[in-house]
Motif scaffolding. Structure first.
Motif, PDB file in Angstrom:
ATOM      1  N   GLN A 113      -9.917  -1.494  -2.655  1.00 19.26           N
ATOM      2  CA  GLN A 113      -8.651  -2.151  -2.988  1.00 19.26           C
ATOM      3  C   GLN A 113      -8.167  -3.010  -1.824  1.00 19.26           C
ATOM      4  OE1 GLN A 113      -6.197   1.256  -3.870  1.00 19.26           O
ATOM      5  NE2 GLN A 113      -6.462   1.040  -6.086  1.00 19.26           N
ATOM      6  N   ASP A 114      -8.214  -2.455  -0.614  1.00 15.85           N
ATOM      7  CA  ASP A 114      -7.759  -3.193   0.556  1.00 15.85           C
ATOM      8  C   ASP A 114      -8.607  -4.444   0.786  1.00 15.85           C
ATOM      9  OD1 ASP A 114      -5.857  -1.220   0.947  1.00 15.85           O
ATOM     10  OD2 ASP A 114      -6.981  -0.203   2.540  1.00 15.85           O
TER      11      ASP A 114
ATOM     12  N   THR B 283      -7.291  -6.953  -2.000  1.00 14.33           N
ATOM     13  CA  THR B 283      -5.931  -7.496  -1.868  1.00 14.33           C
ATOM     14  C   THR B 283      -5.763  -8.328  -0.592  1.00 14.33           C
ATOM     15  OG1 THR B 283      -5.156  -5.412  -0.871  1.00 14.33           O
ATOM     16  CG2 THR B 283      -4.894  -5.665  -3.259  1.00 14.33           C
ATOM     17  N   SER B 284      -6.555  -8.043   0.425  1.00  9.61           N
ATOM     18  CA  SER B 284      -6.489  -8.852   1.651  1.00  9.61           C
ATOM     19  C   SER B 284      -7.255 -10.164   1.508  1.00  9.61           C
ATOM     20  CB  SER B 284      -7.050  -8.058   2.837  1.00  9.61           C
ATOM     21  OG  SER B 284      -8.441  -7.807   2.672  1.00  9.61           O
TER      22      SER B 284
ATOM     23  N   ASN C  58      -9.773   3.234  -2.361  1.00  6.90           N
ATOM     24  CA  ASN C  58      -8.645   2.569  -1.711  1.00  6.90           C
ATOM     25  C   ASN C  58      -9.115   1.496  -0.732  1.00  6.90           C
ATOM     26  OD1 ASN C  58      -6.767   5.661  -1.571  1.00  6.90           O
ATOM     27  ND2 ASN C  58      -6.530   3.981  -3.015  1.00  6.90           N
ATOM     28  N   ARG C  59     -10.231   1.748  -0.072  1.00 11.55           N
ATOM     29  CA  ARG C  59     -10.751   0.754   0.878  1.00 11.55           C
ATOM     30  C   ARG C  59     -11.263  -0.485   0.156  1.00 11.55           C
ATOM     31  NH1 ARG C  59     -14.959   4.270   4.027  1.00 11.55           N
ATOM     32  NH2 ARG C  59     -15.397   2.317   5.149  1.00 11.55           N
TER      33      ARG C  59
ATOM     34  N   ASN D 289       0.799  -1.233   0.000  1.00  9.05           N
ATOM     35  CA  ASN D 289       0.000   0.000   0.000  1.00  9.05           C
ATOM     36  C   ASN D 289       0.831   1.283   0.000  1.00  9.05           C
ATOM     37  OD1 ASN D 289      -2.200  -1.648   0.011  1.00  9.05           O
ATOM     38  ND2 ASN D 289      -2.707  -1.338   2.159  1.00  9.05           N
TER      39      ASN D 289
END
Length: 456
Positions: A335-336, A339-340, A332-333, A32
């Protein structure tokens, strides 16, 4: 590249086996990490230097990737056939830097003798292939190329002969009907019965990234980021004068100037208060517009795929309105959440469902449509959603493997108070690397906006 465009994602593989692969290095960017604003252009290599780099990669890949793939899939022979200017997608990536195409007909044979011995690599072709494959055909002794291939197969007596033929993915469908017919006609019925169609070898080869590639991938992505940053700035854009198409063609000229290529036509459009959707074509860019671009390059045989946002400052503004910033951070959240959610062995569909559940639980409005990247822009491997289908899809049944590169492509929709509560979609696309444990952005990710500042 966005699936909102006319370019359709090629059908991707639905498979079960997960071939073992060598460990790959992580790219230097930490998890990130935010991208550098207006980065300097990295040095672009000469053509000779590029050839040396790519041939070094090819040797390492042939030495380390093929054997684990074949052994995991229980295959002791892999035959690939390509014709000039009509290459099997896998053969195209196995040509040395001076062999830009198959010559007449190029036949590659991999054979595993067992007992832990190295994989034998042969080229049954009129022309050699650098030092990567041993020449195995003398036309003066046996004029028929396919008869020679059949002799080589018979001499080694493999149990399973893999070919690239698949209805599921173009990347594993390189054996044409005529080549299959000519090959099998030269073989005995017993050997023909050992032919198997497998997707895993082709896709596993194409999607696996080796350490040496990942050492340089950040500078490839950085080059694309530098072009985008310049394009979405006052160096290129004059509000009230410059059109979105002007920026598109500036990018095309910049690509040529930097001596790299693109794998799709760049897109540039604006989102504007009071306007529905994106405005492109000959739309004149105005102050207060939110800019969007979808842009990718091909360099050193690897591809990038990036969607970034920009903003044209109004008179008196020094920053982006808070509502647009909040929408960007909502993205972005998402995205998180995605990716998590990566897990080795899970299907793309499973990752999609897990990521959407995480995002929705946070009150977000996500749309996820991510894909692998590497040798191709829309590359071989699992699909994680489509912009027009957020449910399970047959193309999402392929399972995630480590040491793979990804375009984390998605969007979040949010209301913007400064635009009268207008619902705005905030898209993004960032290239990343999955080492089997975590996803890291190859050259960071955007969390703000490229600013077009008024000229004094």
């Amino acid at each position: 590249m966005t699936r909102f465009s006319r370019f359709a994602l090629l059908p991707l593989l639905a498979a079960v086996a997960l071939p073992a692969v060598p460990a790959a290095a992580q790219p230097p960017a930490a998890l990130n990490t935010e991208e550098i604003d207006r980065p300097a252009y990295p040095q672009v290599l000469s053509m000779r230097e590029r050839a040396e780099v790519r041939d070094g990669w090819l040797k390492e890949r042939l030495d380390t990737v093929v054997a684990p793939l074949m052994r995991e899939n229980g295959v002791d022979m892999w035959v690939l056939i390509a014709r000039e200017n009509f290459e099997d997608p896998v053969v195209q990536t196995m040509l040395d830097a001076k062999s830009m195409h198959a010559r007449r007909r190029t036949i590659l044979v991999f054979f595993d003798p067992g007992a832990g011995k190295p994989i034998e690599r042969l080229t049954v072709s009129r022309y050699g292939l650098a030092d990567f494959f041993k020449a195995a055909w003398e036309p003066e002794k046996e004029p028929d190329q396919f008869k020679r291939l059949a002799q080589i197969i018979a001499e080694r007596n493999p149990k399973k002969i893999a070919i690239n033929a698949s209805s599921l993915t173009a990347y594993a469908d390189g054996m044409t009907l005529s080549q299959y017919e000519d090959m099998t006609a030269a073989m005995t019925p017993e050997l023909r019965s050992r032919i198997v169609r497998t997707d895993n070898l082709a896709v596993g080869w194409l999607e696996t990234r080796i350490p040496a590639e990942m050492e340089r991938y950040p500078e490839i992505v950085r080059l694309a980021h530098a072009m985008i940053a310049e394009a979405l700035s006052e160096k290129v854009i004059t509000p009230g004068v410059t059109t979105t198409d002007d920026v598109v063609w500036w990018l095309r000229d910049k690509i040529a100037e930097m001596r790299v290529r693109t794998w799709f036509q760049p897109s540039v459009s604006v989102m504007r208060q009071g306007a529905s959707g994106r405005l492109g074509g000959n739309t004149v860019i105005q102050k207060g517009d939110m800019l969007w671009t979808d842009f990718g390059i091909t360099y050193l045989g690897l591809n990038t795929d990036t969607q970034h946002l920009g903003y044209v400052l109004r008179d008196g503004e020094s920053d982006v309105p808070a509502g647009l910033k909040a929408g960007r951070l909502a993205n972005n959240r998402v995205q998180d959440a995605l990716t998590s959610s990566f897990r080795v062995g899970d299907s793309g569909n499973t990752v999609l469902a897990r990521a959407r559940a995480k995002a929705i639980a946070q009150g977000l409005q996500p749309s996820i449509y991510s894909h692998p990247i590497g040798y191709h822009g829309h590359a071989a491997g699992a699909s994680i959603g489509f912009w027009d289908n957020q449910n399970a899809d047959p193309r999402g049944e392929y399972r995630l493997r480590p040491n793979t590169a990804w375009s984390i492509e998605l969007s979040a929709t949010a209301a913007v108070p400064e635009w009268g509560g207008q619902l705005v979609t905030f898209p993004s696309e960032e290239d990343a690397f999955f080492d089997g444990k975590v996803v890291r952005y190859i050259d960071g990710r955007q969390s703000g906006f490229h600013l077009v500042r008024p000229n004094p």
